[in-house]
Design a protein around this motif. Structure first.
Motif, short mmCIF file in Angstrom:
data_model
loop_
_atom_site.label_atom_id
_atom_site.label_comp_id
_atom_site.label_asym_id
_atom_site.label_seq_id
_atom_site.Cartn_x
_atom_site.Cartn_y
_atom_site.Cartn_z
N VAL A 119 -8.36 9.18 5.39
CA VAL A 119 -9.60 8.43 5.23
C VAL A 119 -9.97 7.74 6.54
N HIS B 167 -8.23 -1.40 2.49
CA HIS B 167 -7.78 -1.07 1.13
C HIS B 167 -6.74 0.05 1.14
N TRP B 168 -6.78 0.90 2.17
CA TRP B 168 -5.90 2.05 2.21
C TRP B 168 -4.63 1.83 3.03
N HIS C 12 0.85 -1.18 0.00
CA HIS C 12 0.00 0.00 0.00
C HIS C 12 0.89 1.24 0.00
N HIS D 114 0.84 5.88 -0.67
CA HIS D 114 0.07 7.07 -0.30
C HIS D 114 -0.46 6.95 1.12
N MET E 219 -12.46 4.60 -2.77
CA MET E 219 -11.38 3.64 -2.88
C MET E 219 -10.10 4.35 -3.33
N PRO E 220 -8.92 3.73 -3.08
CA PRO E 220 -7.67 4.29 -3.61
C PRO E 220 -7.73 4.39 -5.13
N SER F 51 -2.80 9.91 2.59
CA SER F 51 -4.21 9.90 2.17
C SER F 51 -4.98 8.82 2.90
N GLY F 52 -4.33 7.65 3.08
CA GLY F 52 -4.99 6.56 3.78
C GLY F 52 -5.35 6.90 5.20
N SER G 176 -10.81 0.75 5.13
CA SER G 176 -9.49 1.00 5.71
C SER G 176 -8.48 -0.05 5.28
N THR H 271 -1.91 1.18 -4.80
CA THR H 271 -2.11 1.60 -3.43
C THR H 271 -2.83 0.56 -2.61
N ALA H 272 -3.70 -0.19 -3.23
CA ALA H 272 -4.46 -1.20 -2.52
C ALA H 272 -5.26 -1.99 -3.51
#
Length: 412
Positions: free
Chosen positions: A15, A131-132, A6, A8, A194-195, A11-12, A129, A200-201
């Motif tokens: 979120v 995913h990020w 993952h 970025h 979503m990313p 940004s994660g 989360s 990213t994910a």
């Protein structure tokens, strides 16, 4: 276990924090405040403990039924319409509840709100989360999410208690509906995404071949998945029974509504600290070990509550309960997604998380009503609380038997 890298991270984490605020408001004003509404609703409609507890049962049942649908959809489509629509349903449900002419309409209205909370909070937030945030940081990320819920449990029960005492429970419910509509809906329109890339994910519709794990039908035939569900069912049965009954129990021992709400807030404060503490420990010791320790402590914390009525030990017992049980009762919700990923893989994670929460949630949704029935039948909370402690202790068995493979981050 193979895990995608993952990127970025900034940004994660934005979120995650945004979702934590949603959980703070949505859980804080609804699930965390249900116990506060029990005494005035019982008086307004002249109903029994069991009937009032049924409000919580219906809310929990509909919330649970919405979770697998949300998880399944999030494996396939964008999260924004699902989660935003859920927040709108929550607001509508509470606005209807505020104008309910009888207990039946009130029950249906809270059922609608439960669907909304289920579609916009725990399972969708955990799924999004994951995913990020990289797997080796997800314990902390999930801790932040549940810390948001804990902050809601600190703030909103006391605010709802003051509003109910000053203006009535109908005004308080109407205010909750408007507050959710004006805060959670616009916030989810911003963070529920979503990313941008698969680097990213996992994308909203990833190639399943890129993920370790099992088909849904295959997973449902695996004993370890059902051990995970059994763990969730036992812990949730115990936790919800205690949580929903806490304010009425304390008031039955002589505490005022304000003092009971303050203890409720102390439990939330302990949960807030516990989310970060145990999230950090899970990164070092593993989710399974930390959950075994926390579940043992939680069972002991419930037993402390039994001494709340004692003049000499009452305050010390309440303090120990708030500290021990408060910091651990929500631990399964924080660490069970990690255990699921470690035991079953990332493939179909959202669907399997939702199905597991459905099975455990449907069973545990009847916990408040069953506890209310026991209290009506025995005229004491002692038997019900001892049973809750026993359920928490029995949950140690499936946790111990669950076979897991620790996750690790793989370089890109």
């Amino acid at each position: 276990m193979k895990i995608l890298t993952h990127s970025h991270p900034r940004s994660g984490w934005i979120v995650v924090v945004g979702l934590a605020v949603v959980l703070c408001i949505s859980f804080g004003t609804t699930l965390n405040a249900l116990s506060v509404f029990a005494p005035p609703i019982m008086q307004a409609f002249q109903c029994s403990n069991e009937q009032v507890a049924r409000l919580a049962t219906v809310f929990l049942l509909t919330m649970t039924l919405a979770m697998p649908a949300a998880g399944w959809l999030l494996d396939r489509v964008s999260p924004r319409p699902i989660m935003t629509g859920g927040a709108i349903l929550t607001a509508i449900g509470y606005l209807i509840a505020a104008h309910s002419p009888d207990i039946t309409v009130l029950t249906v209205a809270l059922g609608v709100a439960g669907v909304g909370v289920g579609a916009s909070t725990y399972v969708p937030a955990i799924m999004l989360s994951s995913h990020w945030i990289a797997p080796n940081r997800q314990g902390l990320a999930f801790g932040i999410l549940l810390a948001g819920a804990a902050v809601g449990a600190i703030i909103f029960p006391m605010l709802v208690t003051h509003a109910t005492n000053a203006f009535g429970w109908r005004y308080a419910m109407e205010t909750i509906g408007m507050f959710v509509a004006l805060t959670c809906v616009p916030l989810l329109l911003w963070v529920a995404r979503m990313p941008a890339t698969r680097a990213t994910a996992h994308a909203a519709t990833p190639d399943a071949s890129l993920l370790d794990g099992h088909d849904i039908a295959e997973a449902l035939r695996m004993p370890r998945y059902w051990l995970w569900i059994a763990m969730m069912l036992l812990i949730t049965l115990s936790s919800l029974g205690v949580y929903i009954a806490l304010v009425p129990y304390l008031m039955s021992t002589g505490y005022s509504a304000e003092h009971a709400a303050a203890i409720y807030a102390a439990v939330g404060a302990s949960a807030f600290v516990g989310n970060f503490l145990f999230g950090a420990l899970s990164n070092r010791w593993g989710a399974k070990t930390v959950l075994l320790i926390g579940t043992t402590a939680s069972a002991g914390g419930i037993l402390c509550l039994l001494a709340a009525h004692d003049r000499a030990l009452g305050m010390a017992a309440i303090a120990l309960f708030s500290l021990i049980w408060g910091s651990t009762f929500n631990l399964a919700n924080q660490l069970s997604p990690l255990l699921l990923a470690e035991s079953m893989g990332q493939r179909n994670f959202g669907s399997l998380l939702g199905i597991g929460n459905l099975v455990s949630g449907v069973g545990s949704a009847f916990s408040p009503e069953a506890l209310g029935y026991l209290v009506d039948a025995t005229h004491t909370y002692t038997i019900a609380l001892v049973l809750c402690a026993a359920l928490m202790a029995v949950a140690l068995v499936p946790i111990f038997l669950l076979r897991v493979t620790p996750v690790r981050e793989v370089a890109a």
